[in-house]
Write a protein that holds these residues in place. Structure first.
Motif, PDB file in Angstrom:
ATOM      1  N   LEU A 202      48.283 -17.492 -16.530  1.00 38.71           N
ATOM      2  CA  LEU A 202      47.184 -17.950 -17.285  1.00 38.71           C
ATOM      3  C   LEU A 202      47.331 -19.384 -17.760  1.00 38.71           C
ATOM      4  O   LEU A 202      46.198 -20.124 -17.767  1.00 38.71           O
ATOM      5  CB  LEU A 202      47.190 -16.940 -18.414  1.00 38.71           C
ATOM      6  CG  LEU A 202      46.126 -16.921 -19.530  1.00 38.71           C
ATOM      7  CD1 LEU A 202      44.911 -16.588 -18.928  1.00 38.71           C
ATOM      8  CD2 LEU A 202      46.390 -16.136 -20.735  1.00 38.71           C
ATOM      9  N   ILE A 203      48.499 -19.885 -17.981  1.00 37.02           N
ATOM     10  CA  ILE A 203      48.588 -21.294 -18.317  1.00 37.02           C
ATOM     11  C   ILE A 203      47.979 -22.166 -17.240  1.00 37.02           C
ATOM     12  O   ILE A 203      47.409 -23.095 -17.578  1.00 37.02           O
ATOM     13  CB  ILE A 203      50.341 -21.651 -18.568  1.00 37.02           C
ATOM     14  CG1 ILE A 203      50.385 -20.797 -19.982  1.00 37.02           C
ATOM     15  CG2 ILE A 203      50.305 -23.056 -18.809  1.00 37.02           C
ATOM     16  CD1 ILE A 203      51.867 -20.933 -20.234  1.00 37.02           C
ATOM     17  N   ALA A 204      48.327 -21.709 -16.046  1.00 37.26           N
ATOM     18  CA  ALA A 204      47.874 -22.632 -15.042  1.00 37.26           C
ATOM     19  C   ALA A 204      46.223 -22.661 -14.763  1.00 37.26           C
ATOM     20  O   ALA A 204      45.709 -23.634 -14.191  1.00 37.26           O
ATOM     21  CB  ALA A 204      48.573 -22.008 -13.592  1.00 37.26           C
ATOM     22  N   GLU A 205      45.987 -21.582 -15.184  1.00 33.39           N
ATOM     23  CA  GLU A 205      44.169 -21.386 -15.214  1.00 33.39           C
ATOM     24  C   GLU A 205      43.588 -22.075 -16.254  1.00 33.39           C
ATOM     25  O   GLU A 205      42.568 -22.697 -15.906  1.00 33.39           O
ATOM     26  CB  GLU A 205      43.873 -19.952 -15.260  1.00 33.39           C
ATOM     27  CG  GLU A 205      44.411 -19.329 -13.733  1.00 33.39           C
ATOM     28  CD  GLU A 205      44.178 -17.605 -13.840  1.00 33.39           C
ATOM     29  OE1 GLU A 205      43.596 -17.168 -15.121  1.00 33.39           O
ATOM     30  OE2 GLU A 205      44.486 -16.711 -13.074  1.00 33.39           O
TER      31      GLU A 205
ATOM     32  N   ASP B 149      44.954 -11.206 -23.541  1.00 30.80           N
ATOM     33  CA  ASP B 149      43.589 -11.727 -24.044  1.00 30.80           C
ATOM     34  C   ASP B 149      43.783 -13.021 -25.257  1.00 30.80           C
ATOM     35  O   ASP B 149      43.264 -13.849 -25.236  1.00 30.80           O
ATOM     36  CB  ASP B 149      42.752 -10.778 -24.346  1.00 30.80           C
ATOM     37  CG  ASP B 149      42.143  -9.782 -23.244  1.00 30.80           C
ATOM     38  OD1 ASP B 149      42.108 -10.492 -22.055  1.00 30.80           O
ATOM     39  OD2 ASP B 149      42.044  -8.734 -23.633  1.00 30.80           O
ATOM     40  N   ASP B 150      44.749 -12.546 -26.081  1.00 30.86           N
ATOM     41  CA  ASP B 150      45.000 -13.415 -27.290  1.00 30.86           C
ATOM     42  C   ASP B 150      45.697 -14.736 -26.801  1.00 30.86           C
ATOM     43  O   ASP B 150      45.415 -15.732 -27.392  1.00 30.86           O
ATOM     44  CB  ASP B 150      45.708 -12.732 -28.260  1.00 30.86           C
ATOM     45  CG  ASP B 150      44.800 -11.601 -29.191  1.00 30.86           C
ATOM     46  OD1 ASP B 150      43.667 -11.975 -28.804  1.00 30.86           O
ATOM     47  OD2 ASP B 150      45.333 -10.952 -29.970  1.00 30.86           O
ATOM     48  N   TRP B 151      46.396 -14.557 -25.795  1.00 35.48           N
ATOM     49  CA  TRP B 151      47.293 -15.987 -25.405  1.00 35.48           C
ATOM     50  C   TRP B 151      45.940 -16.709 -24.632  1.00 35.48           C
ATOM     51  O   TRP B 151      46.002 -17.827 -24.612  1.00 35.48           O
ATOM     52  CB  TRP B 151      48.144 -15.464 -24.458  1.00 35.48           C
ATOM     53  CG  TRP B 151      49.572 -15.501 -25.144  1.00 35.48           C
ATOM     54  CD1 TRP B 151      49.987 -14.307 -25.714  1.00 35.48           C
ATOM     55  CD2 TRP B 151      50.277 -16.489 -25.743  1.00 35.48           C
ATOM     56  NE1 TRP B 151      51.196 -14.523 -26.528  1.00 35.48           N
ATOM     57  CE2 TRP B 151      51.391 -15.923 -26.367  1.00 35.48           C
ATOM     58  CE3 TRP B 151      50.298 -17.818 -25.613  1.00 35.48           C
ATOM     59  CZ2 TRP B 151      52.378 -16.605 -27.095  1.00 35.48           C
ATOM     60  CZ3 TRP B 151      51.506 -18.396 -26.179  1.00 35.48           C
ATOM     61  CH2 TRP B 151      52.275 -17.721 -27.033  1.00 35.48           C
TER      62      TRP B 151
ATOM     63  N   ASP C 192      42.860 -21.861 -24.852  1.00 39.68           N
ATOM     64  CA  ASP C 192      41.592 -22.531 -25.008  1.00 39.68           C
ATOM     65  C   ASP C 192      41.560 -23.227 -26.351  1.00 39.68           C
ATOM     66  O   ASP C 192      41.028 -24.486 -26.250  1.00 39.68           O
ATOM     67  CB  ASP C 192      40.656 -21.358 -25.187  1.00 39.68           C
ATOM     68  CG  ASP C 192      40.167 -20.911 -23.741  1.00 39.68           C
ATOM     69  OD1 ASP C 192      40.866 -21.341 -22.675  1.00 39.68           O
ATOM     70  OD2 ASP C 192      39.585 -19.754 -23.394  1.00 39.68           O
ATOM     71  N   ARG C 193      42.271 -22.761 -27.325  1.00 37.61           N
ATOM     72  CA  ARG C 193      42.019 -23.487 -28.762  1.00 37.61           C
ATOM     73  C   ARG C 193      43.137 -24.689 -28.550  1.00 37.61           C
ATOM     74  O   ARG C 193      42.460 -25.880 -28.976  1.00 37.61           O
ATOM     75  CB  ARG C 193      42.959 -22.683 -29.890  1.00 37.61           C
ATOM     76  CG  ARG C 193      41.970 -21.522 -30.288  1.00 37.61           C
ATOM     77  CD  ARG C 193      42.916 -20.675 -31.406  1.00 37.61           C
ATOM     78  NE  ARG C 193      42.158 -19.630 -31.725  1.00 37.61           N
ATOM     79  CZ  ARG C 193      41.771 -19.311 -33.270  1.00 37.61           C
ATOM     80  NH1 ARG C 193      42.278 -20.244 -34.131  1.00 37.61           N
ATOM     81  NH2 ARG C 193      41.326 -18.280 -33.375  1.00 37.61           N
TER      82      ARG C 193
END
Length: 352
Positions: free
Chosen positions: A338-341, A254-256, A261-262
């Motif tokens: 997650l990166i791909a999303e 979740d923190d990643w 997003d940042r």
């Protein structure tokens, strides 16, 4: 800069003082106490400093070692860079709890500046010349040979101590077949005036701020690093991000997501077009774990996790720990998905 560097004591190999770069460094701190040493690697006051952990950060802030690099080699690498360049410095004024580079001068590992920069740059020019054109693309770079110039130090900090890093950026700016590369956790905006012309790759290391607050001691904040990316791209640097180390804990993914997003909100189109990432999951060391318990035990709650880690003996005999085989593969898959999303333009160069 007094919070990061307040040099009061310089351990000096006499031969370094005979060189122009050595004289330049000495002139920057004329009030510093000079302690002559036989070798930059054998300093009694620093070697064994892990037994005096109360002075840990003070040593990093106040001590500087000035020496001469004896052996020059460009070691093949093949992952982050094609070659590891001879060091123009080692050690660091920052104090990241997971740092793997402490050397013979003690775990506190203040910066050593090597004064024979002309010999180092001449060696690199010859080495790059012998390589010729890169015959085919690889994960380091599709066109150029890549030389990591900061394996054992943080070049953004080194640039506050001497002109060595400036000389390296200038060297690679003019090499037709090679570029420099270094990872950093320190935003040094003096580098923006150096005109690298795309021949130096800066990799800003990023992790969730909650982890950085505990582990990245004396570094630039994560938001400050992200905010610098567009400026460094505009100044002519190739800019990548280095997700390292990735620490597994409750809520880590979740923190990643929040960090990605940042990053997405903090960079513009020019940065996105050339942005790529390296992903390195945490490896820790039993010896460093024991030392950290004496000065920063809170960090060990995050990075010493026997319930998640397995031991591996390194080539030099040290006992390292890393996330368990099988489970680690799932962690890597979860983060790359997650990166791909969240940041689909962010190319993952490698993940391990």
């Amino acid at each position: 800069m007094t919070e990061l560097l307040d040099i009061r004591r310089i351990y000096l190999e006499p031969a370094a003082a005979e060189l122009p770069r050595g004289r330049q460094v000495l002139a920057r701190w004329p009030e510093a106490t000079i302690v002559e040493v036989e070798s930059h690697q054998r300093i009694p006051e620093l070697y064994g400093d892990e037994t005096n952990v109360r002075r840990w950060v003070r040593i990093k802030r106040e001590a500087l070692v000035l020496g001469v690099k004896k052996t020059l080699t460009a070691r093949p690498n093949g992952r982050s860079a094609d070659f590891i360049a001879p060091s123009t410095a080692n050690g660091c004024a920052m104090a990241c709890a997971y740092c793997y580079v402490p050397r013979h001068k003690g775990y506190s590992n203040p910066v050593t500046v090597f004064a024979n920069i002309e010999r180092i740059t001449a060696y690199l020019r010859r080495h790059a010349g012998r390589q010729g054109r890169k015959p085919e693309p690889n994960e380091c770079d599709p066109v150029d040979w890549v030389y990591d110039i900061g394996e054992n130090s943080d070049c953004s900090v080194d640039a506050r101590l001497s002109d060595n890093v400036h000389d390296l950026v200038t060297l690679f700016r003019d090499l037709p077949n090679a570029k420099a590369s270094f990872a950093t956790k320190h935003v040094n905006r003096e580098l923006l005036a150096w005109d690298p012309r795309g021949r130096t790759r800066i990799r800003f290391s990023l992790m969730p701020p909650a982890d950085a607050k505990v582990l990245d001691i004396r570094t630039s904040g994560i938001d400050e690093r992200i905010a610098a990316i567009d400026d460094f791209v505009a100044a002519g640097y190739e800019v990548h991000v280095n997700f390292s180390p990735v620490v597994v804990r409750d809520g880590w993914l979740d923190d990643w997501r929040d960090l990605l997003d940042r990053l997405d909100a903090g960079v513009g189109p020019a940065a996105r077009r050339q942005l790529a990432a390296e992903i390195i999951f945490l490896t820790h060391n039993r010896g460093l774990h024991e030392v950290n318990l004496g000065w920063h035990p809170r960090a060990e709650d995050l990075i010493w996790r026997p319930d998640l880690q397995q031991a591996k003996r390194s080539q030099n005999g040290d006992l390292n720990v890393r996330y368990r085989t099988g489970a680690k593969g799932a962690y890597v898959h979860a983060l790359t998905t997650l990166i791909a999303e969240r940041t689909p333009y962010l190319r993952v160069r490698y993940a391990f």
